[in-house]
Write a protein that holds these residues in place. Sequence first.
Motif, PDB file in Angstrom:
ATOM      1  N   LEU A  59      36.606  38.139  42.704  1.00 51.34           N
ATOM      2  CA  LEU A  59      37.231  36.912  42.209  1.00 51.34           C
ATOM      3  C   LEU A  59      36.403  35.680  42.556  1.00 51.34           C
ATOM      4  O   LEU A  59      36.335  34.726  41.766  1.00 51.34           O
ATOM      5  N   LYS A  60      35.748  35.704  43.715  1.00 49.85           N
ATOM      6  CA  LYS A  60      34.888  34.582  44.086  1.00 49.85           C
ATOM      7  C   LYS A  60      33.705  34.482  43.132  1.00 49.85           C
ATOM      8  O   LYS A  60      33.293  33.375  42.746  1.00 49.85           O
ATOM      9  N   ARG A  61      33.174  35.630  42.741  1.00 50.46           N
ATOM     10  CA  ARG A  61      31.990  35.620  41.870  1.00 50.46           C
ATOM     11  C   ARG A  61      32.337  35.321  40.421  1.00 50.46           C
ATOM     12  O   ARG A  61      31.623  34.593  39.741  1.00 50.46           O
ATOM     13  N   PHE A  62      33.449  35.867  39.921  1.00 46.52           N
ATOM     14  CA  PHE A  62      33.747  35.747  38.489  1.00 46.52           C
ATOM     15  C   PHE A  62      34.940  34.844  38.167  1.00 46.52           C
ATOM     16  O   PHE A  62      35.110  34.459  37.009  1.00 46.52           O
ATOM     17  N   GLY A  63      35.748  34.542  39.146  1.00 45.80           N
ATOM     18  CA  GLY A  63      36.827  33.589  38.931  1.00 45.80           C
ATOM     19  C   GLY A  63      38.145  34.192  38.514  1.00 45.80           C
ATOM     20  O   GLY A  63      39.197  33.795  38.983  1.00 45.80           O
ATOM     21  N   SER A  64      38.107  35.149  37.598  1.00 44.18           N
ATOM     22  CA  SER A  64      39.337  35.782  37.105  1.00 44.18           C
ATOM     23  C   SER A  64      38.986  37.082  36.398  1.00 44.18           C
ATOM     24  O   SER A  64      37.816  37.348  36.098  1.00 44.18           O
ATOM     25  N   LYS A  65      39.990  37.870  36.137  1.00 40.85           N
ATOM     26  CA  LYS A  65      39.793  39.123  35.409  1.00 40.85           C
ATOM     27  C   LYS A  65      39.264  38.853  34.000  1.00 40.85           C
ATOM     28  O   LYS A  65      38.391  39.580  33.489  1.00 40.85           O
ATOM     29  N   VAL A  66      39.752  37.777  33.381  1.00 36.96           N
ATOM     30  CA  VAL A  66      39.285  37.418  32.035  1.00 36.96           C
ATOM     31  C   VAL A  66      37.798  37.091  32.054  1.00 36.96           C
ATOM     32  O   VAL A  66      37.034  37.547  31.188  1.00 36.96           O
ATOM     33  N   ARG A  67      37.387  36.291  33.036  1.00 39.90           N
ATOM     34  CA  ARG A  67      35.974  35.902  33.118  1.00 39.90           C
ATOM     35  C   ARG A  67      35.083  37.097  33.451  1.00 39.90           C
ATOM     36  O   ARG A  67      33.931  37.161  33.026  1.00 39.90           O
ATOM     37  N   LEU A  68      35.610  38.029  34.193  1.00 43.05           N
ATOM     38  CA  LEU A  68      34.864  39.255  34.478  1.00 43.05           C
ATOM     39  C   LEU A  68      34.637  40.039  33.199  1.00 43.05           C
ATOM     40  O   LEU A  68      33.518  40.508  32.925  1.00 43.05           O
ATOM     41  N   LEU A  69      35.677  40.179  32.398  1.00 44.80           N
ATOM     42  CA  LEU A  69      35.544  40.887  31.120  1.00 44.80           C
ATOM     43  C   LEU A  69      34.575  40.165  30.200  1.00 44.80           C
ATOM     44  O   LEU A  69      33.730  40.797  29.551  1.00 44.80           O
ATOM     45  N   LEU A  70      34.659  38.847  30.137  1.00 44.32           N
ATOM     46  CA  LEU A  70      33.765  38.071  29.278  1.00 44.32           C
ATOM     47  C   LEU A  70      32.310  38.248  29.710  1.00 44.32           C
ATOM     48  O   LEU A  70      31.425  38.433  28.866  1.00 44.32           O
ATOM     49  N   THR A  71      32.063  38.208  31.021  1.00 47.35           N
ATOM     50  CA  THR A  71      30.693  38.381  31.516  1.00 47.35           C
ATOM     51  C   THR A  71      30.174  39.777  31.198  1.00 47.35           C
ATOM     52  O   THR A  71      29.018  39.940  30.785  1.00 47.35           O
ATOM     53  N   ASP A 129      45.920  39.122  23.444  1.00 43.76           N
ATOM     54  CA  ASP A 129      47.340  39.246  23.094  1.00 43.76           C
ATOM     55  C   ASP A 129      48.246  39.026  24.302  1.00 43.76           C
ATOM     56  O   ASP A 129      49.399  38.610  24.152  1.00 43.76           O
ATOM     57  N   ALA A 130      47.718  39.317  25.491  1.00 46.35           N
ATOM     58  CA  ALA A 130      48.557  39.289  26.691  1.00 46.35           C
ATOM     59  C   ALA A 130      48.345  38.077  27.582  1.00 46.35           C
ATOM     60  O   ALA A 130      49.191  37.786  28.434  1.00 46.35           O
ATOM     61  N   ASP A 131      47.246  37.369  27.407  1.00 45.04           N
ATOM     62  CA  ASP A 131      46.867  36.340  28.370  1.00 45.04           C
ATOM     63  C   ASP A 131      46.345  35.101  27.629  1.00 45.04           C
ATOM     64  O   ASP A 131      45.450  35.217  26.787  1.00 45.04           O
ATOM     65  N   GLN A 132      46.880  33.935  27.958  1.00 46.92           N
ATOM     66  CA  GLN A 132      46.482  32.717  27.255  1.00 46.92           C
ATOM     67  C   GLN A 132      45.034  32.349  27.530  1.00 46.92           C
ATOM     68  O   GLN A 132      44.318  31.884  26.641  1.00 46.92           O
ATOM     69  N   GLU A 133      44.591  32.550  28.779  1.00 45.07           N
ATOM     70  CA  GLU A 133      43.190  32.267  29.096  1.00 45.07           C
ATOM     71  C   GLU A 133      42.276  33.128  28.238  1.00 45.07           C
ATOM     72  O   GLU A 133      41.281  32.643  27.679  1.00 45.07           O
ATOM     73  N   ALA A 134      42.636  34.409  28.095  1.00 48.96           N
ATOM     74  CA  ALA A 134      41.822  35.311  27.277  1.00 48.96           C
ATOM     75  C   ALA A 134      41.874  34.902  25.810  1.00 48.96           C
ATOM     76  O   ALA A 134      40.869  34.975  25.097  1.00 48.96           O
ATOM     77  N   ALA A 135      43.047  34.463  25.346  1.00 47.56           N
ATOM     78  CA  ALA A 135      43.170  34.025  23.954  1.00 47.56           C
ATOM     79  C   ALA A 135      42.260  32.835  23.681  1.00 47.56           C
ATOM     80  O   ALA A 135      41.607  32.757  22.631  1.00 47.56           O
ATOM     81  N   ASP A 136      42.202  31.912  24.633  1.00 51.62           N
ATOM     82  CA  ASP A 136      41.321  30.747  24.479  1.00 51.62           C
ATOM     83  C   ASP A 136      39.854  31.175  24.489  1.00 51.62           C
ATOM     84  O   ASP A 136      39.032  30.640  23.740  1.00 51.62           O
ATOM     85  N   VAL A 137      39.521  32.138  25.350  1.00 49.71           N
ATOM     86  CA  VAL A 137      38.145  32.642  25.419  1.00 49.71           C
ATOM     87  C   VAL A 137      37.748  33.288  24.098  1.00 49.71           C
ATOM     88  O   VAL A 137      36.665  33.035  23.566  1.00 49.71           O
ATOM     89  N   VAL A 138      38.631  34.137  23.565  1.00 45.77           N
ATOM     90  CA  VAL A 138      38.333  34.826  22.306  1.00 45.77           C
ATOM     91  C   VAL A 138      38.187  33.824  21.164  1.00 45.77           C
ATOM     92  O   VAL A 138      37.289  33.948  20.323  1.00 45.77           O
TER      93      VAL A 138
END
Length: 217
Positions: A59-71, A129-138
């Motif tokens: 979490l320190k390196r990527f910030g969130s699960k969404v950011r990990l998936l994006l990276t 579909d499940a996460d607003q942060e992920a929706a914004d990323v997509v």
Amino acid sequence: MSSHRVRRPYDNTKRQQAAEERQQRILDVASRRFVELGWTRATIADIAAGAEVSEELVLKRFGSKVRLLLTAFRRAGFGPNPDLDAAVGTLGLEDLGTVEERIEALVSFATAALAGLAPLVPALKHAADADQEAADVVKGLQQGRLATSRRMAALLLGVDEEVVDTHEGLAETIYALTTGECYLAFTVELGRPASTYAVWLRNGLHDIVRRYGYSSD
């Protein structure tokens, strides 16, 4: 007589190398988990355990699960490049002399990039579909892809991007031809080799060239 100790400059090369190796290990495990388990079942705890690091470090390196998936998604498709536009910029399309050469460069690039990132598309869609942060990323990814598709159309045809805008649906056609969903339809749903997708994409790009009044010969 006094002696002075000469302080050697601190060399953190090994520390940096270890940190990079941990990051790559985390991304390798994350990519496998997201592909195998999907967005919901792939957890930070499981990924951390598989990479032999702490959850806090992930979490320190990527910030969130969404950011990990994006990276993981970007690394799988674009390697060291930060995004699609930067990766396309490395192709040097503007320096290729013929439309045929540009088509081949785009087909090779798209096929290789999609082979890496397409398996992660289902997880990314489920996340949105499940996460607003992920929706914004997509949404940001989609907007960026459309802008790059506009640039690719201009480079393919050897025209300014403003000319692309005068042809309704041109950029959108390249966008559609190069989606992860199309690649998965060929390679997963139909069980065809990636080369079959490459033939289809090549034909599609030739159709674009013919449709807008350019010769690919």
